[in-house]
Design a protein around this motif. Sequence first.
Motif, PDB file in Angstrom:
ATOM      1  N   MET A  63      68.662  39.523  68.154  1.00 10.09           N
ATOM      2  CA  MET A  63      67.229  39.447  67.973  1.00 10.09           C
ATOM      3  C   MET A  63      66.805  40.380  66.843  1.00 10.09           C
ATOM      4  O   MET A  63      67.361  41.446  66.695  1.00 10.09           O
ATOM      5  CB  MET A  63      66.515  39.871  69.247  1.00 10.09           C
ATOM      6  N   PRO A  64      65.779  39.977  66.120  1.00  7.11           N
ATOM      7  CA  PRO A  64      65.357  40.816  64.993  1.00  7.11           C
ATOM      8  C   PRO A  64      64.586  42.027  65.484  1.00  7.11           C
ATOM      9  O   PRO A  64      63.916  41.985  66.501  1.00  7.11           O
ATOM     10  CB  PRO A  64      64.438  39.891  64.201  1.00  7.11           C
ATOM     11  N   ARG A  65      64.697  43.082  64.725  1.00  5.12           N
ATOM     12  CA  ARG A  65      63.828  44.224  65.013  1.00  5.12           C
ATOM     13  C   ARG A  65      62.566  44.027  64.193  1.00  5.12           C
ATOM     14  O   ARG A  65      62.562  43.323  63.194  1.00  5.12           O
ATOM     15  CB  ARG A  65      64.535  45.532  64.703  1.00  5.12           C
ATOM     16  N   GLN A  66      61.500  44.640  64.629  1.00  6.79           N
ATOM     17  CA  GLN A  66      60.232  44.501  63.942  1.00  6.79           C
ATOM     18  C   GLN A  66      60.346  45.079  62.537  1.00  6.79           C
ATOM     19  O   GLN A  66      60.974  46.115  62.322  1.00  6.79           O
ATOM     20  CB  GLN A  66      59.133  45.212  64.714  1.00  6.79           C
ATOM     21  N   LEU A  67      59.741  44.391  61.576  1.00  6.98           N
ATOM     22  CA  LEU A  67      59.736  44.870  60.196  1.00  6.98           C
ATOM     23  C   LEU A  67      58.862  46.116  60.090  1.00  6.98           C
ATOM     24  O   LEU A  67      57.848  46.232  60.778  1.00  6.98           O
ATOM     25  CB  LEU A  67      59.175  43.797  59.260  1.00  6.98           C
ATOM     26  N   GLY A  68      59.259  47.020  59.208  1.00  8.19           N
ATOM     27  CA  GLY A  68      58.425  48.181  58.906  1.00  8.19           C
ATOM     28  C   GLY A  68      57.196  47.738  58.118  1.00  8.19           C
ATOM     29  O   GLY A  68      57.098  46.594  57.670  1.00  8.19           O
ATOM     30  N   GLU A  69      56.257  48.665  57.912  1.00 16.96           N
ATOM     31  CA  GLU A  69      54.994  48.321  57.247  1.00 16.96           C
ATOM     32  C   GLU A  69      55.217  47.752  55.842  1.00 16.96           C
ATOM     33  O   GLU A  69      54.657  46.714  55.492  1.00 16.96           O
ATOM     34  CB  GLU A  69      54.084  49.548  57.167  1.00 16.96           C
ATOM     35  N   LEU A  70      56.030  48.408  55.026  1.00 15.91           N
ATOM     36  CA  LEU A  70      56.252  47.938  53.662  1.00 15.91           C
ATOM     37  C   LEU A  70      57.105  46.668  53.652  1.00 15.91           C
ATOM     38  O   LEU A  70      56.855  45.745  52.870  1.00 15.91           O
ATOM     39  CB  LEU A  70      56.887  49.034  52.808  1.00 15.91           C
ATOM     40  N   GLU A  71      58.094  46.602  54.536  1.00 15.26           N
ATOM     41  CA  GLU A  71      58.882  45.369  54.653  1.00 15.26           C
ATOM     42  C   GLU A  71      57.980  44.192  55.007  1.00 15.26           C
ATOM     43  O   GLU A  71      58.103  43.104  54.445  1.00 15.26           O
ATOM     44  CB  GLU A  71      59.967  45.521  55.733  1.00 15.26           C
ATOM     45  N   ASP A  72      57.059  44.417  55.928  1.00 17.04           N
ATOM     46  CA  ASP A  72      56.140  43.359  56.326  1.00 17.04           C
ATOM     47  C   ASP A  72      55.232  42.958  55.169  1.00 17.04           C
ATOM     48  O   ASP A  72      54.965  41.769  54.966  1.00 17.04           O
ATOM     49  CB  ASP A  72      55.302  43.794  57.535  1.00 17.04           C
ATOM     50  N   ALA A  73      54.750  43.930  54.405  1.00 17.49           N
ATOM     51  CA  ALA A  73      53.883  43.627  53.259  1.00 17.49           C
ATOM     52  C   ALA A  73      54.637  42.770  52.238  1.00 17.49           C
ATOM     53  O   ALA A  73      54.072  41.819  51.682  1.00 17.49           O
ATOM     54  CB  ALA A  73      53.390  44.920  52.613  1.00 17.49           C
ATOM     55  N   VAL A  74      55.901  43.082  52.013  1.00 21.91           N
ATOM     56  CA  VAL A  74      56.711  42.299  51.077  1.00 21.91           C
ATOM     57  C   VAL A  74      56.974  40.909  51.645  1.00 21.91           C
ATOM     58  O   VAL A  74      56.767  39.894  50.957  1.00 21.91           O
ATOM     59  CB  VAL A  74      58.037  43.033  50.752  1.00 21.91           C
ATOM     60  N   MET A  75      57.408  40.847  52.892  1.00 21.13           N
ATOM     61  CA  MET A  75      57.718  39.541  53.492  1.00 21.13           C
ATOM     62  C   MET A  75      56.478  38.676  53.603  1.00 21.13           C
ATOM     63  O   MET A  75      56.561  37.451  53.446  1.00 21.13           O
ATOM     64  CB  MET A  75      58.374  39.713  54.866  1.00 21.13           C
ATOM     65  N   THR A  76      55.316  39.266  53.835  1.00 16.46           N
ATOM     66  CA  THR A  76      54.080  38.484  53.889  1.00 16.46           C
ATOM     67  C   THR A  76      53.901  37.715  52.589  1.00 16.46           C
ATOM     68  O   THR A  76      53.566  36.527  52.600  1.00 16.46           O
ATOM     69  CB  THR A  76      52.869  39.402  54.163  1.00 16.46           C
ATOM     70  N   ARG A  77      54.139  38.361  51.481  1.00 16.46           N
ATOM     71  CA  ARG A  77      54.005  37.689  50.189  1.00 16.46           C
ATOM     72  C   ARG A  77      55.066  36.610  50.001  1.00 16.46           C
ATOM     73  O   ARG A  77      54.767  35.506  49.543  1.00 16.46           O
ATOM     74  CB  ARG A  77      54.062  38.717  49.068  1.00 16.46           C
ATOM     75  N   VAL A  78      56.289  36.923  50.372  1.00 18.03           N
ATOM     76  CA  VAL A  78      57.364  35.939  50.226  1.00 18.03           C
ATOM     77  C   VAL A  78      57.051  34.706  51.079  1.00 18.03           C
ATOM     78  O   VAL A  78      57.201  33.568  50.617  1.00 18.03           O
ATOM     79  CB  VAL A  78      58.736  36.552  50.605  1.00 18.03           C
ATOM     80  N   TRP A  79      56.592  34.922  52.298  1.00 21.16           N
ATOM     81  CA  TRP A  79      56.244  33.797  53.178  1.00 21.16           C
ATOM     82  C   TRP A  79      55.027  33.044  52.643  1.00 21.16           C
ATOM     83  O   TRP A  79      55.028  31.817  52.620  1.00 21.16           O
ATOM     84  CB  TRP A  79      55.961  34.288  54.587  1.00 21.16           C
ATOM     85  N   GLN A  80      53.992  33.738  52.231  1.00 22.00           N
ATOM     86  CA  GLN A  80      52.782  33.075  51.757  1.00 22.00           C
ATOM     87  C   GLN A  80      53.029  32.258  50.495  1.00 22.00           C
ATOM     88  O   GLN A  80      52.526  31.151  50.373  1.00 22.00           O
ATOM     89  CB  GLN A  80      51.668  34.093  51.479  1.00 22.00           C
ATOM     90  N   TRP A  81      53.750  32.823  49.565  1.00 21.27           N
ATOM     91  CA  TRP A  81      53.961  32.133  48.301  1.00 21.27           C
ATOM     92  C   TRP A  81      54.934  30.976  48.448  1.00 21.27           C
ATOM     93  O   TRP A  81      54.892  30.032  47.680  1.00 21.27           O
ATOM     94  CB  TRP A  81      54.420  33.112  47.229  1.00 21.27           C
ATOM     95  N   ASN A  82      55.846  31.082  49.407  1.00 23.96           N
ATOM     96  CA  ASN A  82      56.765  29.987  49.736  1.00 23.96           C
ATOM     97  C   ASN A  82      57.495  29.436  48.507  1.00 23.96           C
ATOM     98  O   ASN A  82      57.572  28.220  48.300  1.00 23.96           O
ATOM     99  CB  ASN A  82      56.013  28.862  50.468  1.00 23.96           C
ATOM    100  N   ARG A  83      57.979  30.350  47.700  1.00 23.04           N
ATOM    101  CA  ARG A  83      58.765  30.007  46.511  1.00 23.04           C
ATOM    102  C   ARG A  83      59.600  31.230  46.145  1.00 23.04           C
ATOM    103  O   ARG A  83      59.330  32.333  46.625  1.00 23.04           O
ATOM    104  CB  ARG A  83      57.843  29.634  45.350  1.00 23.04           C
TER     105      ARG A  83
END
Length: 145
Positions: free
Chosen positions: A1-21
């Motif tokens: 199971m994944p561990r929760q992303l840290g604040e900066l990891e989440d900020a980066v992944m949010t962009r990667v997920w939103q941009w979807n490219r």
Amino acid sequence: MPRQLGELEDAVMTRVWQWNRPVTVREVLEDLQQERSIAYTTVMTVMDNLHQKGWVRREVDGRAYRYTAVSTRAAYAAALMNEAWSQSDNRAAALVAFFGMMSPEEREALRDAVRMVQEPEPERDREATEQGSEEGDASGGGAGR
């Protein structure tokens, strides 16, 4: 199971997920700098860490990498919920408490999700595909939150 992303990891992944490219460190850096002061090397390290942890894959593009999400934000959220739920010694009570925290709109979304899971496979696959395309249309692929 994944561990929760840290604040900066989440900020980066949010962009990667939103941009979807595929995205570069520079693109993520420039978007993050609209909200905070942050160094290129910090973003590069976070994206490398996310790659090492299996959250993103990367491909060489000239002298840089382009990063792409390995799974969706929905899959990440589901895995976190499943992990939290599995830690409970009384799963039914945990669900009742969780449902009690939901807004009426969230409970309606939950009812819709339960209906989808209970439908025959071909119908469920069609609806999931339709919902995915609607979410993609709604996001607009824009930058930021």
